[in-house]
Design an enzyme around this catalytic site. Structure first.
Site, PDB file in Angstrom:
ATOM      1  N   ASP A 174      27.885 -18.410  41.381  1.00 24.59           N
ATOM      2  CA  ASP A 174      28.430 -17.463  40.407  1.00 24.59           C
ATOM      3  C   ASP A 174      29.508 -18.145  39.543  1.00 24.59           C
ATOM      4  O   ASP A 174      30.029 -19.230  39.890  1.00 24.59           O
ATOM      5  CB  ASP A 174      29.022 -16.269  41.171  1.00 24.59           C
ATOM      6  CG  ASP A 174      29.050 -14.984  40.343  1.00 24.59           C
ATOM      7  OD1 ASP A 174      28.870 -15.063  39.121  1.00 24.59           O
ATOM      8  OD2 ASP A 174      29.283 -13.918  40.940  1.00 24.59           O
ATOM      9  N   ASP A 210      24.452  -7.870  35.691  1.00 25.66           N
ATOM     10  CA  ASP A 210      25.071  -7.001  36.705  1.00 25.66           C
ATOM     11  C   ASP A 210      24.620  -5.567  36.518  1.00 25.66           C
ATOM     12  O   ASP A 210      24.837  -4.722  37.392  1.00 25.66           O
ATOM     13  CB  ASP A 210      26.601  -7.060  36.589  1.00 25.66           C
ATOM     14  CG  ASP A 210      27.163  -8.255  37.341  1.00 25.66           C
ATOM     15  OD1 ASP A 210      26.409  -8.892  38.095  1.00 25.66           O
ATOM     16  OD2 ASP A 210      28.362  -8.544  37.183  1.00 25.66           O
TER      17      ASP A 210
END
Ligand code: DGJ
Length: 738
Positions: free
Chosen positions: A480, A550
């Site tokens: 990430d 997301d």
């Protein structure tokens, strides 16, 4: 196979009509002209011709459908000036221009020298074919021994790669303030339409369109990484282009740092696209003997519309770019803990999720954020990559072993490039975070960016990752990257070198990924950046899949995922089924619809399975089993976006066809039925017209008036009627050649 000759107007670089023969599935070739001053580069259905002109400058001669030779093309010749305002260097479609000699449009290169000179005039020095598929044209400044090596590599998938190495062979150092990979010149046409991708957190890959008009449209990221806001991809049609027909010139830049693509229509009506490192805040010194290589800029051409342009890119990514190319393995069905447990991960909690996930047929269990350091929320812990002893008192082994015993492999979340000021790492090495000395450091999500350009930071990051993967049976990393850059200072190197951070950071990122994969050949990696903020052909050379967004709301995902497929292959597009109401917009969408949307990419599950009812778990297991049957088509087949041809808002259809046309699968989604209108008829694509296909809906109850069998011609010519009703209805239909 040779297709019939076609007539084509105005695709060469002066107004002309050329008679052409188009070849399909031809090998990638580079053919020099007899005088060795022109080259025809052919890849798939595209040809591209470059020639050295009367001013000894490389000029774009042609970019369009495949042609057999450069013989019929007009000679390479500087174009005349347009009044005194537009000298020939402005009016001629040149391949790679440095600022100098009166150039007023976006230069590919800009350099400055200690004697005050700030221009270069690049002229032909030599050319060589270092490999059958690679051409190197070397240009040299008219005065200084400064060289630009222009590389061209052709790929049979129909892609041409261009990149440049700038080399300083002079006795003094020089500084580059702009270094592009290439300029692509399009044939003259006043009606060009540009498509590009913009976005935001939770809303990536939104397709934009506008006419190409006089002036410059800049697509860029200044953020140190690829960005959510703009993706380094472009596509240009000629005004008649649709999803299924018409010419498309397209390209994408393989770079995960700050980048820029300038789409420019000049006074002379030339359309030129220049892309590479973003010149904003860029300064790259080249000492005597030093060189800088730019990122790859890939481009292609098709006469068959935007859908085929995408399929060329998909085949190219699968065949060339991805780490497992030319035959990437099928992506496993994954469970991820993030939306289920957030930072609140624990041994017992994860084992309970793993047990439920395995029963659904999940093949990879992934613990997301929260397992390390003193990570209770996003205020602390980044940088301290030890296993949190309160949450996992026996280390990760119990969860990993449990996952493995349940037949799943195991993955874990990391965010290696970041540090929280509240961490042992930061307390020990505050100087490792990017900063301008003596000035405030802007935090985002309570974190700072480590300066990965520093060799000690690179060593630390590689070291902890290697250790983590070596000591635990980890099969997969979700890598990430949750903020963009601020204060990109690097005061440990001399002032003149500090801005090389834009290049060296990304080079170190790539080299860590490459070294890690080399040392752990079975390790797979996902590129995530608060969703799809770091998706590009650069990072895709080292990562097997990406976290698309997301935003896991299935309705929003339809447009995000459709935009994504313009530039990237759907097989790498990780898509989770999550809980409702959705955390982002509180929307509640039926489980089948959520599954069907996620199944049109790489399926994952991200809901809290402990809260799913038995009925939901049973239905989910059936969806996972079904996905596994159609997964080869979704991940490795040919994608046809049928939504644009339907043209009705709220109706979405996607079709995936086996390369040999023996099978296909169609996903259809209805947002909201109005006035009792039937779902619009669907015209399939890419089938074998002469063959008969058996049609099977996933859910027999939704068969409606679906025929049990039909020929490819009927399915592609007629309108297939799918029965979708009400709100959030969806269906999947499989087709098999009989
Ligand atoms: C952002 C990612 O996109 C999410 O999926 C999740 O991994 C969080 N970061 C964790 O902090």
């Amino acid at each position: 196979m040779i297709l019939p000759a076609i007539r084509l107007a105005c695709t060469a670089f002066s107004i002309c009509t050329v008679s052409l023969t188009v070849f399909a599935q031809q090998p990638a070739t580079i053919q020099p002209a007899p005088d060795s001053k022109a080259w025809l580069l052919s890849a798939g259905e595209m040809s591209y011709a470059v020639a050295i002109n009367d001013a000894k400058m490389p000029q774009t001669l042609y970019w369009g459908p495949r042609i057999p030779s450069v013989a019929g093309l007009p000679p390479a010749k500087m174009h005349p000036e347009i009044a005194s305002q537009e000298p020939p260097i402005n009016t001629t479609p040149l391949e790679y221009t440095a600022w100098g000699g009166g150039l007023d449009y976006t230069p590919a290169l800009k350099a400055s020298f200690p004697d005050g000179n700030r221009e270069l005039t690049l002229v032909f020095d030599k050319a060589e074919q270092s490999a059958p598929d690679t051409l190197e044209i070397t240009l040299k400044d008219a005065i200084e021994p400064v060289y630009a090596h222009l590389y061209y590599q052709v790929f049979p998938q129909g892609v041409l790669a261009r990149w440049t190495e700038i080399e300083n062979r002079s006795r003094t150092s020089m500084t580059l303030s702009n270094a592009a990979s290439a300029t692509w010149n399009l044939p003259p046409n006043p009606l060009y339409q540009l498509a590009w991708l913009t976005g935001r957190w939770g809303g990536e890959f939104q397709l934009q369109r506008d006419a190409v008009s006089p002036g410059t449209r800049v697509l860029e990221s200044r953020r140190g990484s690829t960005s959510h806001q703009s993706n380094p991809w472009f596509s240009i049609g000629d005004g008649t282009t649709t999803e299924n027909s018409g010419p498309v010139w397209f390209g994408e830049l393989a770079w995960s740092g700050s980048w820029r693509i300038a789409v420019e229509e000049t006074e002379a009506k030339n359309v030129r696209i220049t892309g590479g490192y973003n010149p904003f805040d860029f300064a790259y010194p080249l000492a005597p003997g030093a060189s800088l290589t730019t990122p790859r800029f890939y481009a292609g051409y098709t006469a068959s519309g935007e859908g085929e342009a995408s399929r060329i890119l998909h085949r190219f990514q699968q065949g060339v770019i991805l780490p497992q190319a030319p035959k990437p393995k099928l992506r496993p069905v994954l469970f991820n803990s993030w939306e289920a447990t957030g930072f609140d991960v624990s041994e017992a909690g994860q084992i309970s999720l793993a047990e439920r996930a395995a029963k659904l047929g999940v093949e990879r269990f992934v613990i997301d954020d929260g397992w390390f350091g003193q990570r209770k929320d996003d205020h602390a812990g980044l940088g301290d990559w030890y296993i949190n002893p309160q949450k996992f008192p026996h280390g990760l082994a119990p969860v990993i072993d449990c996952a493995h015993q349940l037949g799943m492999d195991f993955g874990i979340w990391v965010e290696p490039e970041m540090v929280n000021p509240d961490s042992d790492l930061y307390r020990k090495h505050p100087e490792w975070a990017m900063n301008f000395p003596g000035r405030p450091r802007a935090e985002a999500r309570n974190q700072l960016v480590l300066n990965l350009a520093r060799p000690d930071v690179r060593a630390y990051v590689f070291g902890f990752l290697d250790d983590l993967v070596s000591k635990n049976k980890i099969d997969f990393l979700k890598w990430d990257y949750n903020r963009t850059w601020s204060e990109p200072g690097w005061d440990q190197v001399p002032l003149a070198e500090q801005q090389t951070i834009y290049v060296k950071y990304v080079e170190n990122l790539y080299s860590i990924l490459a070294e890690l994969r080399k040392k752990h050949p079975n390790l797979e990696i996902e590129s995530c950046s608060s969703g799809g903020g770091r998706v590009d052909d650069g990072i895709l050379r080292y990562t097997d899949e990406v976290w698309t967004s997301d935003n896991t709301d299935a309705l929003d995902r339809l447009s995000i995922q459709e935009g994504f497929t313009h530039a990237y292959t759907p097989g790498i597009m990780m898509a989770w089924v999550t809980d409702v109401p959705n955390f982002l917009d509180r929307r509640s969408i039926p489980l089948d619809f959520r599954f069907h949307v996620a199944m049109s990419g790489s399926l994952g599950i991200g809901g809290n399975l402990n809260k799913w009812t038995d009925e939901e778990l049973t239905a989910s297991a059936a969806q996972v089993a079904f996905y596994k049957q159609v997964r080869p088509l979704v991940q490795q087949g040919l994608l046809y976006r049928l939504t644009p041809s339907i043209g009705e808002p709220g109706a979405w259809v996607t079709e995936y066809v086996a390369p040999d046309k023996s099978e296909a699968v169609v996903f259809a989604y209805l947002h909201s039925q109005q006035f009792g209108s039937p779902f619009p008829g669907v015209q399939l694509q890419g089938l074998d017209a002469a063959a008969t296909y058996a049609l099977t809906p996933q859910d027999e109850a939704k068969a409606g008036s679906l025929p049990q069998r039909a020929t490819g011609a009927e399915l592609m010519g007629g309108k297939l009627q799918l029965t979708l009703r009400g709100d959030y209805d969806s269906t999947i239909v499989r087709l098999k050649k009989e």
